[in-house]
Write an enzyme that holds these catalytic residues in place. Structure first.
Site, mmCIF file in Angstrom:
data_model
loop_
_atom_site.group_PDB
_atom_site.id
_atom_site.type_symbol
_atom_site.label_atom_id
_atom_site.label_comp_id
_atom_site.label_asym_id
_atom_site.label_seq_id
_atom_site.Cartn_x
_atom_site.Cartn_y
_atom_site.Cartn_z
ATOM 1 N NE ARG A 220 -4.571 -1.011 -0.273
ATOM 2 C CZ ARG A 220 -4.611 -2.032 -0.984
ATOM 3 N NH1 ARG A 220 -3.054 -2.662 -1.923
ATOM 4 N NH2 ARG A 220 -5.620 -2.737 -0.965
ATOM 5 C CG HIS A 268 -3.645 -1.244 -7.783
ATOM 6 N ND1 HIS A 268 -4.312 0.027 -6.501
ATOM 7 C CD2 HIS A 268 -3.804 -2.364 -7.134
ATOM 8 C CE1 HIS A 268 -4.580 -1.708 -5.432
ATOM 9 N NE2 HIS A 268 -4.314 -2.560 -5.853
HETATM 10 P P1 NDP Z 1 -2.344 -10.607 5.460
HETATM 11 O O1 NDP Z 1 -3.044 -9.823 6.472
HETATM 12 O O2 NDP Z 1 -2.441 -11.827 5.602
HETATM 13 O O3 NDP Z 1 -0.290 -10.205 5.898
HETATM 14 C C1 NDP Z 1 -0.480 -9.263 6.905
HETATM 15 C C2 NDP Z 1 0.801 -9.252 7.022
HETATM 16 O O4 NDP Z 1 1.702 -8.049 7.568
HETATM 17 C C3 NDP Z 1 0.950 -9.875 8.458
HETATM 18 O O5 NDP Z 1 2.229 -10.834 8.808
HETATM 19 C C4 NDP Z 1 0.785 -9.634 9.302
HETATM 20 O O6 NDP Z 1 1.544 -10.159 10.954
HETATM 21 C C5 NDP Z 1 2.196 -8.320 8.955
HETATM 22 N N1 NDP Z 1 1.971 -6.952 10.043
HETATM 23 C C6 NDP Z 1 0.736 -6.154 10.465
HETATM 24 N N2 NDP Z 1 0.514 -5.059 10.629
HETATM 25 C C7 NDP Z 1 2.123 -5.469 11.223
HETATM 26 C C8 NDP Z 1 3.103 -4.299 12.030
HETATM 27 N N3 NDP Z 1 2.341 -3.474 12.385
HETATM 28 N N4 NDP Z 1 4.178 -5.024 11.926
HETATM 29 C C9 NDP Z 1 4.551 -6.182 11.047
HETATM 30 N N5 NDP Z 1 3.960 -6.263 11.074
HETATM 31 C C10 NDP Z 1 2.435 -6.301 10.144
HETATM 32 O O7 NDP Z 1 -2.336 -9.859 4.609
HETATM 33 P P2 NDP Z 1 -1.581 -10.301 2.974
HETATM 34 O O8 NDP Z 1 -0.607 -10.722 2.740
HETATM 35 O O9 NDP Z 1 -3.062 -11.288 2.156
HETATM 36 O O10 NDP Z 1 -2.273 -8.947 1.746
HETATM 37 C C11 NDP Z 1 -0.938 -7.847 2.482
HETATM 38 C C12 NDP Z 1 -1.767 -6.663 1.771
HETATM 39 O O11 NDP Z 1 -1.358 -6.259 0.598
HETATM 40 C C13 NDP Z 1 -2.613 -6.283 1.510
HETATM 41 O O12 NDP Z 1 -3.879 -5.420 2.728
HETATM 42 C C14 NDP Z 1 -3.466 -5.269 0.622
HETATM 43 O O13 NDP Z 1 -2.548 -4.012 0.492
HETATM 44 C C15 NDP Z 1 -2.086 -5.701 -0.616
HETATM 45 N N6 NDP Z 1 -2.136 -5.893 -1.640
HETATM 46 C C16 NDP Z 1 -2.417 -5.557 -2.952
HETATM 47 C C17 NDP Z 1 -1.862 -6.234 -3.864
HETATM 48 C C18 NDP Z 1 -1.690 -4.605 -5.804
HETATM 49 O O14 NDP Z 1 -2.290 -5.413 -6.573
HETATM 50 N N7 NDP Z 1 -0.585 -4.195 -4.873
HETATM 51 C C19 NDP Z 1 -3.527 -7.554 -4.127
HETATM 52 C C20 NDP Z 1 -3.791 -7.468 -3.124
HETATM 53 C C21 NDP Z 1 -2.863 -7.314 -2.474
HETATM 54 P P3 NDP Z 1 0.839 -10.683 11.681
HETATM 55 O O15 NDP Z 1 0.979 -12.010 10.600
HETATM 56 O O16 NDP Z 1 1.490 -11.061 12.830
HETATM 57 O O17 NDP Z 1 -0.603 -11.048 11.713
#
Ligand code: NDP
Length: 305
Positions: A220, A268
């Site tokens: 993001r 995107h």
């Molecule tokens: P998930 O919710 O499965 O994973 C998010 C990860 O980020 C988890 O490992 C989580 O930790 C970690 N995280 C969240 N907050 C923090 C923090 N404060 N500090 C450290 N680590 C943190 O999401 P997805 O993998 O499914 O997707 C990730 C992102 O990818 C989406 O939110 C979206 O923004 C983006 N995306 C972009 C696309 C594009 O076309 N560009 C398409 C699809 C998604 P924990 O494992 O401990 O919960």
């Protein structure tokens, strides 16, 4: 299913209807069903729907997107919110990241655009000699980390809560970030957009990377401090940034990223939910809800993702 640019009725209704039929679930899929009669809301964040108050009997909002920052704090949303995991998103993201990492790792640009027919021999290092860090080890980040490790890269990852993944050096929490980033030659951002993750890459954290590092952001836009990134590019601390997501989308025409020689902008496109695969995920959650089973991929609204 409210109408929206990314979820046109004619693209989603046939595969969703066919999957619900196969599961034996009677249904009417309509963009204009009276809100008080809707049992489920299949939701695209760019649909414009903001007020969930009239959906008095809806049992869940089932989002077609993985990122939920546009809806997670909506006070009118009182029913459970599930996000998209699967639906082709993981494969698409692994392909986008792998392609762009290999572009920089192999120095492909030098050969693709070579007006002077330069024949200098500069073999790239092997993947095992490259340190790659993936920020976010969720559905997408963990698949990306594993795919890059399979190619041979030396991969670290960072998440909020501690994790263990074979072949990946895992770090977590605020203290783990510096360890994960120190001397990294590639950083891939796959964190959600939350208050806690804003400006994860800033002047201080960019300074931890190996000089001449590569930054890839398919997560993001707000994860990066844009001005700090441009300074790091201009000073050579970052060699190139490949960015798929931005604070404002479409990226405004006058944004410095467009003309910067060290930035590649992709609009995107890193990964999209494919209707024929996403329909399975949505239908499975409807099936579960109807059977009284817990929904899959529920959003933790206090954590914001
Ligand atoms: P998930 O919710 O499965 O994973 C998010 C990860 O980020 C988890 O490992 C989580 O930790 C970690 N995280 C969240 N907050 C923090 C923090 N404060 N500090 C450290 N680590 C943190 O999401 P997805 O993998 O499914 O997707 C990730 C992102 O990818 C989406 O939110 C979206 O923004 C983006 N995306 C972009 C696309 C594009 O076309 N560009 C398409 C699809 C998604 P924990 O494992 O401990 O919960």
């Amino acid at each position: 299913m409210p109408p929206g640019p990314s979820a046109p009725q004619d693209e989603w209704a046939p595969p969703l209807g066919a999957t619900l039929d196969r599961m034996g679930l009677a249904h009417v899929i309509a963009p204009d069903v009276a809100p008080e009669r809707a049992d489920y809301i299949v939701y695209a964040p760019d649909s414009g729907l903001q007020d969930f108050t009239p959906f008095t009997r809806a049992r869940a909002v089932l989002s077609l997107w993985a990122g939920v920052e546009a809806i997670v704090a909506n006070p009118t949303l009182t029913m459970p919110l599930a996000r998209m995991v699967g639906g082709g998103l993981t494969e698409g993201m692994v392909e986008w990241v792998t392609g762009h990492v290999l572009r920089h790792h192999l120095g492909m640009d030098r050969h693709i655009v070579n007006p002077d027919n330069d024949w200098t021999l500069r073999p790239p290092p092997l993947a095992a000699e490259r340190r790659v860090t993936v920020l976010g080890l969720g559905a997408l980040g963990s698949a990306v980390a594993q795919a890059l490790a399979r190619i041979g890269f030396n991969v670290s990852g960072w998440s909020r809560r501690p994790k263990q993944m074979p072949g990946i050096s895992c770090y977590s929490g605020d203290t783990g970030l510096a360890e994960a980033l120190r001397d990294a030659e590639f950083v891939i951002l796959l964190l959600p957009g939350t208050r806690a993750t804003e400006n994860t890459l800033n002047r201080d954290t960019l300074a931890l990377l190996a000089r001449g590092a590569f930054v890839l952001n398919p997560g993001r836009g707000p994860l990066i401090d844009d001005a700090a990134l441009i300074t790091a590019l201009d000073e050579g601390q970052v060699a190139h940034a490949t960015l798929d997501v931005f604070r404002r989308e479409p990226l405004p025409q006058d944004h410095p990223f467009w003309g910067h020689p060290g930035v590649t902008v992709t609009p995107h496109v890193a990964s999209h939910t494919r209707p024929h695969l996403g329909a399975e995920v949505i239908a499975e959650n409807i099936r579960r809800s109807e059977a009284g089973a817990p929904l899959l991929h529920l959003v933790d609204r206090s954590a914001g993702y």
